[in-house]
Design a protein around this motif. Sequence first.
Motif, mmCIF file in Angstrom:
data_model
loop_
_atom_site.group_PDB
_atom_site.id
_atom_site.type_symbol
_atom_site.label_atom_id
_atom_site.label_comp_id
_atom_site.label_asym_id
_atom_site.label_seq_id
_atom_site.Cartn_x
_atom_site.Cartn_y
_atom_site.Cartn_z
ATOM 1 N N THR A 303 1.320 -4.848 3.154
ATOM 2 C CA THR A 303 0.268 -3.903 2.783
ATOM 3 C C THR A 303 -0.103 -4.028 1.308
ATOM 4 O O THR A 303 -0.620 -3.092 0.715
ATOM 5 C CB THR A 303 0.703 -2.454 3.081
ATOM 6 N N ASP A 311 -1.223 -5.211 10.014
ATOM 7 C CA ASP A 311 -0.770 -6.207 9.055
ATOM 8 C C ASP A 311 0.680 -6.634 9.312
ATOM 9 O O ASP A 311 1.417 -6.927 8.378
ATOM 10 C CB ASP A 311 -0.907 -5.646 7.637
ATOM 11 N N ASN A 342 -4.643 -8.728 10.759
ATOM 12 C CA ASN A 342 -4.723 -9.135 9.357
ATOM 13 C C ASN A 342 -3.570 -10.038 8.919
ATOM 14 O O ASN A 342 -3.329 -10.205 7.723
ATOM 15 C CB ASN A 342 -4.763 -7.899 8.451
ATOM 16 N N THR A 343 -2.839 -10.603 9.860
ATOM 17 C CA THR A 343 -1.789 -11.553 9.522
ATOM 18 C C THR A 343 -2.090 -12.897 10.175
ATOM 19 O O THR A 343 -2.671 -12.960 11.257
ATOM 20 C CB THR A 343 -0.396 -11.065 9.967
#
Length: 373
Positions: A303, A311, A342-343
Amino acid sequence: MKKSLLALAVIGAFTGSAFAADNVQLYGIIDLGVAHFSGLKPTTGSGTVSSTVMDSGGQSSSRIGIKGTEDLGGGLKAIFQAETGFCAAGTNQNTNGSGGNSNGYCSGGGFMQRTSMVGLTGGFGTVVAGRLNTPLWNAELAADPFGGGLTGKFDNISNIAFAGLQRANQTIAYVSPNFAGFTGTAVYSLAPTSAQVNLAQGGNTTRAWELNAAYNNGPVFATLDYIRLTNIDGLTPNSSSGNADKHWQVTGGYDFGIAKVTALYQDLKADAVSGKRTAWMLGATVPVGAGAVLASYGQAKNTLGADTGADTAKQYAIGYTYSLSKRTNLYTSYAHISNDANTALAVGDSSTSNLGVAGQSSSGVIFGLRHKF
């Protein structure tokens, strides 16, 4: 005949000079494995691609080195080590569009750049200087059932890989004597990685210091490690004279005989950005016949800079090693990473680190043979 005599003369001259120390050892590893990776980032376009390669080190990166000691008297010894990676399967075969190892030696970053150090050891402990593994990295390797190799390596998702803290340049380290299983290590690096050396910035060149406490006695081991990098701006070196990145890690394990169980937790914060990156792992090594079953499960959540709630990356892995002798073994492993939106992490092995695609899963399987000499 003349060529043979000349060769013997060269060997004799080399033996009389370079091997004049009390104890010199030439050592190395040759490791070749065939791996298949999926869910990788393509060089162009969208979607994902797969890759089948012969890796120069699926379990342990292929390497060759020399190390030794000289007795200086009074309990004092000089020690040295120089180790380089090499591409056992051919010239730089690990470079690919999905993010392989792009240096010319397949591991370490350059010639004799896996480890290069000289130092003194005695009753006071050990002092060494050069390019070294960080204690943080050594502690992760000890806790990871896959030892930083195979497709199951925790380094696929770890904070140490994320921040590039496996090794440090221009480093001075002190390791205390062993007190009933307890040891302490203090490290200072004038320029931890080559990318962080910028003479034009003078005092703003990135520095690092690290403290490590370890206990290893019988079936139990545990470590606590803290490392701080200064002159950092949002994990980018040489950008600010005031900011710092701060990493800490705790590891532990117990060998029950029928199985060795290990765990670790990592935390990374940066002064320049909000949030943090955490990673954790649970692992097991179970002896089976002449080999062992390896298994682990881990997660990484990032984060830094923002908290979107999507994430996290999760990895599970299973493998098996089979010893043909004390120096030769067969191995296989399978690992799978599930990425949130988001990864973009991907499965690699000891000599290959791949790039993934955000929100897409990645897998890897490998079969190989390793010989130590």
